[in-house]
Design a protein around this motif. Structure first.
Motif, PDB file in Angstrom:
ATOM      1  N   GLN A 149       0.855  -1.177   0.000  1.00 48.77           N
ATOM      2  CA  GLN A 149       0.000   0.000   0.000  1.00 48.77           C
ATOM      3  C   GLN A 149       0.893   1.228   0.000  1.00 48.77           C
ATOM      4  N   MET A 150       0.710   2.076  -0.990  1.00 47.61           N
ATOM      5  CA  MET A 150       1.559   3.258  -1.153  1.00 47.61           C
ATOM      6  C   MET A 150       0.692   4.510  -1.053  1.00 47.61           C
ATOM      7  N   ASN A 151       0.938   5.299  -0.039  1.00 48.75           N
ATOM      8  CA  ASN A 151       0.201   6.540   0.185  1.00 48.75           C
ATOM      9  C   ASN A 151       1.133   7.734   0.061  1.00 48.75           C
ATOM     10  N   SER A 152       0.539   8.890  -0.085  1.00 47.91           N
ATOM     11  CA  SER A 152       1.304  10.146  -0.182  1.00 47.91           C
ATOM     12  C   SER A 152       2.426  10.019  -1.203  1.00 47.91           C
ATOM     13  N   LEU A 153       2.080   9.522  -2.349  1.00 47.08           N
ATOM     14  CA  LEU A 153       3.093   9.256  -3.368  1.00 47.08           C
ATOM     15  C   LEU A 153       3.755  10.541  -3.850  1.00 47.08           C
ATOM     16  N   LYS A 154       5.026  10.401  -4.175  1.00 50.50           N
ATOM     17  CA  LYS A 154       5.833  11.517  -4.655  1.00 50.50           C
ATOM     18  C   LYS A 154       6.380  11.182  -6.043  1.00 50.50           C
ATOM     19  N   ALA A 155       6.794  12.205  -6.755  1.00 51.99           N
ATOM     20  CA  ALA A 155       7.341  11.979  -8.095  1.00 51.99           C
ATOM     21  C   ALA A 155       8.540  11.032  -8.055  1.00 51.99           C
ATOM     22  N   GLU A 156       9.317  11.119  -6.980  1.00 52.48           N
ATOM     23  CA  GLU A 156      10.505  10.259  -6.888  1.00 52.48           C
ATOM     24  C   GLU A 156      10.178   8.796  -6.611  1.00 52.48           C
ATOM     25  N   ASP A 157       8.897   8.486  -6.395  1.00 52.35           N
ATOM     26  CA  ASP A 157       8.491   7.092  -6.263  1.00 52.35           C
ATOM     27  C   ASP A 157       8.269   6.431  -7.624  1.00 52.35           C
ATOM     28  N   THR A 158       8.332   7.208  -8.673  1.00 55.90           N
ATOM     29  CA  THR A 158       8.149   6.670 -10.018  1.00 55.90           C
ATOM     30  C   THR A 158       9.217   5.636 -10.330  1.00 55.90           C
ATOM     31  N   ALA A 159       8.763   4.432 -10.702  1.00 55.89           N
ATOM     32  CA  ALA A 159       9.689   3.329 -10.970  1.00 55.89           C
ATOM     33  C   ALA A 159       8.890   2.102 -11.389  1.00 55.89           C
ATOM     34  N   VAL A 160       9.609   1.106 -11.846  1.00 57.37           N
ATOM     35  CA  VAL A 160       9.017  -0.222 -12.000  1.00 57.37           C
ATOM     36  C   VAL A 160       9.211  -0.943 -10.675  1.00 57.37           C
ATOM     37  N   TYR A 161       8.122  -1.471 -10.150  1.00 58.63           N
ATOM     38  CA  TYR A 161       8.147  -2.148  -8.856  1.00 58.63           C
ATOM     39  C   TYR A 161       8.113  -3.658  -9.071  1.00 58.63           C
ATOM     40  N   TYR A 162       8.990  -4.352  -8.357  1.00 57.23           N
ATOM     41  CA  TYR A 162       9.102  -5.798  -8.444  1.00 57.23           C
ATOM     42  C   TYR A 162       8.849  -6.425  -7.086  1.00 57.23           C
ATOM     43  N   CYS A 163       8.094  -7.512  -7.077  1.00 54.26           N
ATOM     44  CA  CYS A 163       7.995  -8.301  -5.859  1.00 54.26           C
ATOM     45  C   CYS A 163       8.950  -9.478  -5.986  1.00 54.26           C
ATOM     46  N   ALA A 164       9.381  -9.989  -4.841  1.00 49.23           N
ATOM     47  CA  ALA A 164      10.371 -11.054  -4.838  1.00 49.23           C
ATOM     48  C   ALA A 164      10.243 -11.883  -3.572  1.00 49.23           C
ATOM     49  N   ALA A 165      10.732 -13.122  -3.659  1.00 53.25           N
ATOM     50  CA  ALA A 165      10.672 -14.049  -2.535  1.00 53.25           C
ATOM     51  C   ALA A 165      12.075 -14.488  -2.158  1.00 53.25           C
ATOM     52  N   SER A 166      12.344 -14.489  -0.856  1.00 49.79           N
ATOM     53  CA  SER A 166      13.670 -14.825  -0.357  1.00 49.79           C
ATOM     54  C   SER A 166      13.588 -15.874   0.742  1.00 49.79           C
ATOM     55  N   PRO A 167      14.562 -16.802   0.792  1.00 48.47           N
ATOM     56  CA  PRO A 167      14.595 -17.776   1.887  1.00 48.47           C
ATOM     57  C   PRO A 167      15.275 -17.218   3.140  1.00 48.47           C
ATOM     58  N   TYR A 168      15.800 -15.997   3.067  1.00 53.21           N
ATOM     59  CA  TYR A 168      16.475 -15.380   4.193  1.00 53.21           C
ATOM     60  C   TYR A 168      15.476 -14.640   5.083  1.00 53.21           C
ATOM     61  N   TYR A 169      15.932 -14.262   6.269  1.00 55.74           N
ATOM     62  CA  TYR A 169      14.997 -13.600   7.179  1.00 55.74           C
ATOM     63  C   TYR A 169      15.586 -12.414   7.917  1.00 55.74           C
ATOM     64  N   SER A 170      16.890 -12.196   7.806  1.00 55.07           N
ATOM     65  CA  SER A 170      17.486 -11.082   8.542  1.00 55.07           C
ATOM     66  C   SER A 170      17.489  -9.824   7.688  1.00 55.07           C
ATOM     67  N   TYR A 171      17.435  -8.690   8.350  1.00 53.16           N
ATOM     68  CA  TYR A 171      17.363  -7.415   7.650  1.00 53.16           C
ATOM     69  C   TYR A 171      18.544  -7.220   6.698  1.00 53.16           C
ATOM     70  N   SER A 172      19.735  -7.559   7.158  1.00 56.06           N
ATOM     71  CA  SER A 172      20.920  -7.315   6.337  1.00 56.06           C
ATOM     72  C   SER A 172      20.875  -8.102   5.031  1.00 56.06           C
ATOM     73  N   ASP A 173      20.292  -9.276   5.072  1.00 57.65           N
ATOM     74  CA  ASP A 173      20.162 -10.064   3.832  1.00 57.65           C
ATOM     75  C   ASP A 173      19.021  -9.554   2.972  1.00 57.65           C
ATOM     76  N   LEU A 174      17.928  -9.206   3.581  1.00 56.61           N
ATOM     77  CA  LEU A 174      16.702  -8.914   2.843  1.00 56.61           C
ATOM     78  C   LEU A 174      16.737  -7.592   2.099  1.00 56.61           C
ATOM     79  N   THR A 175      17.696  -6.735   2.380  1.00 59.30           N
ATOM     80  CA  THR A 175      17.802  -5.495   1.621  1.00 59.30           C
ATOM     81  C   THR A 175      18.623  -5.668   0.349  1.00 59.30           C
ATOM     82  N   SER A 176      19.169  -6.857   0.142  1.00 61.16           N
ATOM     83  CA  SER A 176      19.981  -7.130  -1.041  1.00 61.16           C
ATOM     84  C   SER A 176      19.192  -7.929  -2.059  1.00 61.16           C
ATOM     85  N   ASN A 177      19.148  -7.447  -3.291  1.00 64.70           N
ATOM     86  CA  ASN A 177      18.384  -8.187  -4.301  1.00 64.70           C
ATOM     87  C   ASN A 177      19.055  -9.514  -4.645  1.00 64.70           C
TER      88      ASN A 177
END
Length: 125
Positions: A81-109
């Protein structure tokens, strides 16, 4: 796992959109489910994720307080859910699934095994 992203479109700044990511093959509870985005000429960047292990959610700083990631087990779908959208939010958005669970791993594509096809969000200022 197959992922199908949808819900992108054109919206004026300040508006809202809800992206959906329908999963098939395995339940979304089995993976950490994330959203990334890629603006023209830029690399793909982390937006938000819901960890499968402790169900915590993480967001990149620029979307905190505006975007919310959620998961519906019954439909095997993840939402952004994306609210208060800004021009800089313009992009192609991708969803993805990861077997990892820690923050440091999950921020890496590189830590994601499965990707949806992307859905374009255009925010007009």
């Amino acid at each position: 796992v197959q992922l199908q992203a949808s819900g992108g479109g054109w919206v004026q700044a300040g508006g809202s959109l809800r992206l959906s990511c329908a999963a098939s093959g395995r339940a979304v509870e089995s993976y950490s489910m994330g959203w990334f985005r890629q603006a023209p000429g830029e690399e793909r960047k982390f937006v938000a994720v819901k960890s499968y292990r402790d169900r915590r959610t993480y967001y990149t700083d620029s979307v905190k307080g505006r975007f919310t990631i959620s998961r519906d087990s019954a439909s095997n779908t993840v939402y952004l859910q994306m609210n208060s959208l800004k021009a800089e939010d313009t992009a192609v958005y991708y969803c993805a699934a990861s077997p990892y669970y820690s923050y440091s791993d999950l921020t890496s594509n590189y830590k994601y095994d499965y990707w949806g096809q992307g859905t374009l969000v255009t925010v007009s200022s």
